[in-house]
Scaffold this motif. Structure first.
Motif, mmCIF file in Angstrom:
data_model
loop_
_atom_site.group_PDB
_atom_site.id
_atom_site.type_symbol
_atom_site.label_atom_id
_atom_site.label_comp_id
_atom_site.label_asym_id
_atom_site.label_seq_id
_atom_site.Cartn_x
_atom_site.Cartn_y
_atom_site.Cartn_z
ATOM 1 N N THR A 245 -12.560 -6.574 -0.143
ATOM 2 C CA THR A 245 -11.182 -6.146 0.118
ATOM 3 C C THR A 245 -11.110 -4.860 0.929
ATOM 4 O O THR A 245 -10.017 -4.408 1.273
ATOM 5 C CB THR A 245 -10.444 -5.927 -1.215
ATOM 6 N N PRO B 135 -6.946 0.713 3.117
ATOM 7 C CA PRO B 135 -5.959 -0.138 2.429
ATOM 8 C C PRO B 135 -6.597 -1.460 2.013
ATOM 9 O O PRO B 135 -7.272 -2.107 2.815
ATOM 10 C CB PRO B 135 -4.873 -0.362 3.489
ATOM 11 N N ALA B 136 -6.413 -1.844 0.779
ATOM 12 C CA ALA B 136 -7.058 -3.050 0.267
ATOM 13 C C ALA B 136 -6.491 -4.288 0.935
ATOM 14 O O ALA B 136 -5.276 -4.492 0.969
ATOM 15 C CB ALA B 136 -6.870 -3.138 -1.249
ATOM 16 N N CYS B 137 -7.377 -5.114 1.473
ATOM 17 C CA CYS B 137 -6.979 -6.381 2.094
ATOM 18 C C CYS B 137 -8.230 -7.235 2.226
ATOM 19 O O CYS B 137 -9.134 -6.896 2.988
ATOM 20 C CB CYS B 137 -6.332 -6.147 3.461
ATOM 21 N N ARG C 295 -1.434 -7.588 -0.631
ATOM 22 C CA ARG C 295 -1.968 -6.222 -0.685
ATOM 23 C C ARG C 295 -2.015 -5.711 -2.119
ATOM 24 O O ARG C 295 -3.009 -5.093 -2.542
ATOM 25 C CB ARG C 295 -1.100 -5.315 0.198
ATOM 26 N N ASP D 46 -4.815 -7.515 -4.097
ATOM 27 C CA ASP D 46 -6.127 -7.043 -3.654
ATOM 28 C C ASP D 46 -6.399 -5.633 -4.150
ATOM 29 O O ASP D 46 -7.524 -5.307 -4.544
ATOM 30 C CB ASP D 46 -6.200 -7.083 -2.120
ATOM 31 N N HIS D 47 -5.373 -4.778 -4.137
ATOM 32 C CA HIS D 47 -5.537 -3.403 -4.607
ATOM 33 C C HIS D 47 -5.882 -3.382 -6.094
ATOM 34 O O HIS D 47 -6.797 -2.655 -6.522
ATOM 35 C CB HIS D 47 -4.262 -2.605 -4.357
ATOM 36 N N ASP D 48 -5.178 -4.177 -6.876
ATOM 37 C CA ASP D 48 -5.457 -4.222 -8.319
ATOM 38 C C ASP D 48 -6.880 -4.701 -8.583
ATOM 39 O O ASP D 48 -7.600 -4.144 -9.426
ATOM 40 C CB ASP D 48 -4.461 -5.150 -9.017
ATOM 41 N N THR E 136 -9.566 -2.047 -7.379
ATOM 42 C CA THR E 136 -9.524 -0.862 -8.242
ATOM 43 C C THR E 136 -10.269 -1.133 -9.543
ATOM 44 O O THR E 136 -11.045 -0.288 -10.031
ATOM 45 C CB THR E 136 -8.071 -0.452 -8.526
ATOM 46 N N PRO F 198 -10.286 2.183 -2.232
ATOM 47 C CA PRO F 198 -8.942 1.733 -1.833
ATOM 48 C C PRO F 198 -7.971 2.879 -1.634
ATOM 49 O O PRO F 198 -7.969 3.860 -2.387
ATOM 50 C CB PRO F 198 -8.512 0.833 -3.002
ATOM 51 N N GLU G 247 -4.216 4.579 -1.631
ATOM 52 C CA GLU G 247 -3.120 4.518 -2.595
ATOM 53 C C GLU G 247 -2.143 3.415 -2.197
ATOM 54 O O GLU G 247 -1.807 3.250 -1.017
ATOM 55 C CB GLU G 247 -2.384 5.859 -2.634
ATOM 56 N N LEU G 248 -1.705 2.650 -3.175
ATOM 57 C CA LEU G 248 -0.706 1.614 -2.929
ATOM 58 C C LEU G 248 0.667 2.263 -3.050
ATOM 59 O O LEU G 248 1.091 2.650 -4.140
ATOM 60 C CB LEU G 248 -0.853 0.477 -3.950
#
Length: 456
Positions: free
Chosen positions: A139, A159-161, A195, A198-200, A203, A228, A230-231
């Protein structure tokens, strides 16, 4: 540093020395990081050791990748110089044991001809290189961040992706839409949903990896290439179903490459569950008069311009490049006819998830492997079905339950959606009628017959 600015060793270690390359290490000078090169869908970080070059590959198209595929990509790039440049290559793989803290795997392979792949550890790799090698979660595999990495640099903030679901196309399509566009609302929501998930996930995986490292596990011997960002926007509530479906209807009718990218992402993400089309249908036009009737209303598709999203979806699954693209003018859905000269005359198309008509159901027609609905205005339709929730008859399985459920709701509302998980149990009388219907030949149940069956 490139191949031409460093003198490569005259030969790399071979199997005659006993054991695989990474396990034969007996100490030496600290490896020197050379460069990052991108070959096909892999980012390969190269170190120079006193026993040859080592490459650590991360797939940019998948969370895992394959070490032999990475080596083939390197051979296409460097040809006969490959063995002089690399003695061993390893691919960083996602963890597979969900019960344990997240620690990625390393699958390595020596470059000698016919060598087998083998699993190694980050501890072993750190000993060989004299430093910890970096790992990028799938990610967080940003090309620029990977290209900029050097030993000792702090993790990039990315950024998580996930690499399999890049959201850039969604943002681009939304940016080109007018205010109030359902397609724009849909794309923006989908980008944020992807997004956020993927962030969760990353993390949680980073926390598990750090826990493993703190306990002295193998995770202590790798470096994080990225963490990652910050969302800044929480996962929003989904737009209403009608907005989502209107958005996808607009997108699937488009012919531009951006719409194709967005549609491909949707197929990977949720199978296109909000598209107006559903499961695939294969029709033998010689099977019965009803199939022939449907075939005769098809018209040639316009091959003088780029395909629509739905046309491309069918063409990508064509049996042969010579298959003929057609269009059903009643539904607007494309169809593919097998190329002339093939053994069968099958037509491949897609059914709808709901029928765009207010004319009531007049008959349910069962023929071969196809369920048809005829409405009172005389129009012929495929029975609505979702991908993975096909309808059938003549047995007591899931397909027959689904068809019985569908028949019941279509009698009450012809525009009702196709069945999905969690639908109510079918009326027992309708189910028994369809369960005992012969699978061979053609069976037609009129509305009156279906209604009579319901009252038994």
């Amino acid at each position: 540093m490139s191949l031409f600015s460093r003198r490569a060793p005259e030969r790399s270690a071979t199997s005659s020395e006993g054991g695989v390359w990474l396990e034969r290490w007996s100490g030496g000078r600290r490896a020197e990081f050379d460069e990052v090169e991108f070959v096909d869908d892999y980012a390969v970080l190269r170190w120079e050791t006193d026993r040859g070059g080592f490459g650590l590959a991360h797939a940019l198209h998948d969370g895992n990748g394959q070490v032999h595929a990475a080596i083939r990509a390197l051979r296409r790039r460097h040809r006969e110089r490959t063995e002089a440049r690399y003695a061993c290559v390893a691919v960083a793989m996602a963890a597979t044991q969900v019960s344990d803290p997240y620690v990625p795997k390393l699958i390595a392979c020596d470059l000698q001809e016919g060598a087998d792949q083998y699993e190694t550890t980050w501890a072993r790799l750190a000993m060989v290189l004299g430093q910890r090698a970096p790992y990028w979660f799938a990610t967080l595999r940003d090309r620029d961040a990977i290209a900029a990495w050097r030993p000792g640099t702090p993790p990039a903030v990315v950024p998580a992706c996930h690499v399999t679901n890049p959201v850039g196309a969604l943002a681009e399509l939304a940016a080109g839409e007018p205010d109030g566009s359902p397609a724009a609302e849909l794309c923006l929501h989908l980008a944020r949903e992807i997004r956020a998930r993927d962030h969760d996930a990353v993390t949680r995986h980073v926390a598990e990896l750090l826990e493993n490292a703190a306990d002295g596990g193998d995770g202590a011997h790798l470096a994080l290439g990225a963490v990652p960002a910050e969302l800044r926007h929480p996962e929003p509530a989904a737009p209403p179903e009608m907005v989502r479906r209107a958005g996808w209807l607009s997108i699937t009718e488009r012919r531009d490459v951006l719409a194709h990218r967005v549609a491909g992402l949707a197929q990977r993400w949720d199978g296109g569950q909000d598209w107006h089309t559903g499961g695939a249908v294969v029709v033998d036009p010689t099977a019965c008069p009803v199939a022939r009737e449907w075939e005769q209303r098809l018209v040639p598709a316009d091959r003088g311009q780029a395909p629509t999203v739905l046309e491309k979806h069918l063409l990508d699954n064509a049996h042969d490049e010579s298959d003929i693209l057609l269009l059903d003018p009643v539904t607007g859905i494309p169809a593919l006819r097998r190329a002339p000269g093939t053994d069968r005359e099958d037509l491949f198309t897609l059914c709808l998830q709901r029928l765009p008509t207010s004319s009531p159901l007049a008959a349910l027609i069962l023929s071969g492997e196809t369920s048809w609905v005829r409405t009172e205005d005389g129009t012929l339709w495929f029975a609505p079905a979702r991908e993975g929730w096909g309808v059938s008859w003549g047995y007591s399985g899931t397909g027959c339950h689904t068809l019985a459920q569908l028949a019941g709701v279509l009698l009450d509302d012809i525009s009702a959606p196709a069945m999905k998980a969690g639908a109510h149990e079918p009326e027992s009388s309708l189910f028994e009628l369809l369960r005992t219907t012969p699978q061979s030949g053609v069976t037609t149940y009129t509305r009156a017959q279906l209604e009579t069956s319901r009252t038994r």
